[in-house]
Design a protein around this motif. Structure first.
Motif, PDB file in Angstrom:
ATOM      1  N   TYR A  15       0.852  -1.180   0.000  1.00 22.62           N
ATOM      2  CA  TYR A  15       0.000   0.000   0.000  1.00 22.62           C
ATOM      3  C   TYR A  15       0.891   1.234   0.000  1.00 22.62           C
ATOM      4  CZ  TYR A  15      -3.134   3.672   1.548  1.00 22.62           C
ATOM      5  OH  TYR A  15      -3.838   4.843   1.639  1.00 22.62           O
ATOM      6  N   ASN A  16       0.808   2.008  -1.048  1.00 27.93           N
ATOM      7  CA  ASN A  16       1.560   3.257  -1.175  1.00 27.93           C
ATOM      8  C   ASN A  16       3.045   3.071  -0.845  1.00 27.93           C
ATOM      9  OD1 ASN A  16       1.653   5.951  -1.905  1.00 27.93           O
ATOM     10  ND2 ASN A  16       1.212   6.679   0.170  1.00 27.93           N
ATOM     11  N   GLY A  17       3.594   1.995  -1.359  1.00 25.78           N
ATOM     12  CA  GLY A  17       5.023   1.759  -1.226  1.00 25.78           C
ATOM     13  C   GLY A  17       5.444   0.921  -0.035  1.00 25.78           C
ATOM     14  N   GLU A  18       4.514   0.643   0.851  1.00 26.22           N
ATOM     15  CA  GLU A  18       4.893  -0.119   2.044  1.00 26.22           C
ATOM     16  C   GLU A  18       4.190  -1.475   2.064  1.00 26.22           C
ATOM     17  OE1 GLU A  18       5.632   3.645   5.078  1.00 26.22           O
ATOM     18  OE2 GLU A  18       4.369   1.966   5.661  1.00 26.22           O
ATOM     19  N   GLU A  19       4.891  -2.474   2.555  1.00 27.78           N
ATOM     20  CA  GLU A  19       4.285  -3.787   2.698  1.00 27.78           C
ATOM     21  C   GLU A  19       3.172  -3.727   3.724  1.00 27.78           C
ATOM     22  OE1 GLU A  19       6.978  -7.254   3.094  1.00 27.78           O
ATOM     23  OE2 GLU A  19       5.671  -7.835   4.761  1.00 27.78           O
ATOM     24  N   ARG A  20       2.006  -4.238   3.383  1.00 31.18           N
ATOM     25  CA  ARG A  20       0.851  -4.140   4.279  1.00 31.18           C
ATOM     26  C   ARG A  20       0.442  -5.497   4.835  1.00 31.18           C
ATOM     27  NH1 ARG A  20      -3.130  -0.298   5.360  1.00 31.18           N
ATOM     28  NH2 ARG A  20      -1.435   1.129   4.928  1.00 31.18           N
ATOM     29  N   ALA A  21       0.508  -6.525   4.022  1.00 25.42           N
ATOM     30  CA  ALA A  21       0.111  -7.856   4.487  1.00 25.42           C
ATOM     31  C   ALA A  21       0.871  -8.907   3.700  1.00 25.42           C
ATOM     32  CB  ALA A  21      -1.394  -8.068   4.330  1.00 25.42           C
ATOM     33  N   LYS A  22       1.107 -10.035   4.376  1.00 25.11           N
ATOM     34  CA  LYS A  22       1.834 -11.135   3.753  1.00 25.11           C
ATOM     35  C   LYS A  22       1.005 -12.389   3.830  1.00 25.11           C
ATOM     36  CE  LYS A  22       6.865 -11.154   3.645  1.00 25.11           C
ATOM     37  NZ  LYS A  22       8.096 -11.241   4.390  1.00 25.11           N
ATOM     38  N   GLY A  23       1.023 -13.145   2.763  1.00 23.39           N
ATOM     39  CA  GLY A  23       0.324 -14.423   2.733  1.00 23.39           C
ATOM     40  C   GLY A  23       1.323 -15.548   2.622  1.00 23.39           C
ATOM     41  N   ASN A  24       1.014 -16.504   1.774  1.00 16.50           N
ATOM     42  CA  ASN A  24       1.869 -17.685   1.623  1.00 16.50           C
ATOM     43  C   ASN A  24       3.013 -17.433   0.648  1.00 16.50           C
ATOM     44  OD1 ASN A  24       0.148 -19.171   3.313  1.00 16.50           O
ATOM     45  ND2 ASN A  24      -1.223 -19.583   1.607  1.00 16.50           N
ATOM     46  N   ILE A  25       3.795 -16.447   0.928  1.00 17.91           N
ATOM     47  CA  ILE A  25       4.884 -16.115   0.022  1.00 17.91           C
ATOM     48  C   ILE A  25       6.168 -16.787   0.485  1.00 17.91           C
ATOM     49  CG2 ILE A  25       5.417 -13.940   1.226  1.00 17.91           C
ATOM     50  CD1 ILE A  25       6.061 -12.801  -1.627  1.00 17.91           C
TER      51      ILE A  25
END
Lengths: 114, 112
Positions: free
Chosen positions: B50-60
């Motif tokens: 979101y707007n350049g910042e990591e907001r949420a992580k899933g199964n990465i």
């Protein structure tokens, strides 16, 4: 654990017949609910969504869905199916816990026969 | 046309290699999501910016990373590729963290 279940992997419907695709979810709070459609080789297109309010929502292409809290369901319906509706249908759920990322069901493949 | 552009459409690469997938969100959308679609795992959320910042992580996987640039386009980097990474990778964008996401056509990655 949060989950989305689409019990039917494949459904075959005659053109002109009615359609109901099932979706059940398991979430701690009231989630935000979506139905997407994917045609072969295409991306996903949003059919409809439920955030709050009236539990019967209307979408594009003549689709509608009904949110039933007591049954944790959000089934997709169409009164008369057209051959062009043949596609893969995905139910998805989002919540603030995961930044509103979509948690998808496995999908239901719809075949429309003449 | 959803307004979300993904390049390339198709990518074939060898095991052990690194690739970069690119996504241009709809005009005005600040939030970008990456998803992986495979036959065995279905559609899985990977990561959100979101707007350049990591907001949420899933199964990465740790071999995968992403970033969102000041012009809001995003890149998904996949390294040390394995056969099992072959999949369709989708990017989606939405206004803020609003809930209606619009999907691109996807990048089909084949690892040989």
């Amino acid at each position: 654990a949060q989950s989305v279940t689409q019990p039917d992997i494949h459904i075959t419907v005659s053109e002109g017949a009615s359609l109901e695709l099932r979706c059940n979810y398991s979430y701690g709070a009231t989630p935000y609910l979506f139905w997407y459609v994917q045609s072969p080789g295409q991306g996903l297109q949003l059919l409809l969504k439920y955030f709050s309010g009236d539990t019967l929502v209307q979408g594009i292409k003549g689709f509608e869905a009904e949110f039933k809290r007591s049954q944790s369901s959000f089934n997709l319906r169409k009164p008369s199916v057209h051959w062009s509706d043949a596609a893969e249908y995905f139910c998805a759920v989002a919540s603030s816990n995961s930044g509103y990322a979509l948690n998808f069901g496995k999908g239901t493949s719809l075949l429309v026969t003449p | 046309d959803s307004g979300v552009t993904q390049t390339p459409k198709h990518l074939i690469t060898a095991t052990g290699q690194r690739v970069t997938l690119r996504c241009s969100p709809r005009s005005g959308d600040l939030s970008v999501y990456w998803y992986q679609q495979s036959l065995d795992q279905g559609l899985q959320f990977l990561i959100q910016y979101y707007n350049g910042e990591e907001r949420a992580k899933g199964n990465i996987l740790e071999r995968f990373s992403a970033q969102q640039f000041p012009d809001l386009h995003s890149e998904l980097n996949l390294s040390s590729l394995e056969l099992g990474d072959s999949a369709l990778y989708f990017c989606a964008s939405s206004v803020g963290t609003a809930l209606e996401a619009f999907f691109g056509q996807g990048t089909r990655l084949t690892v040989v």
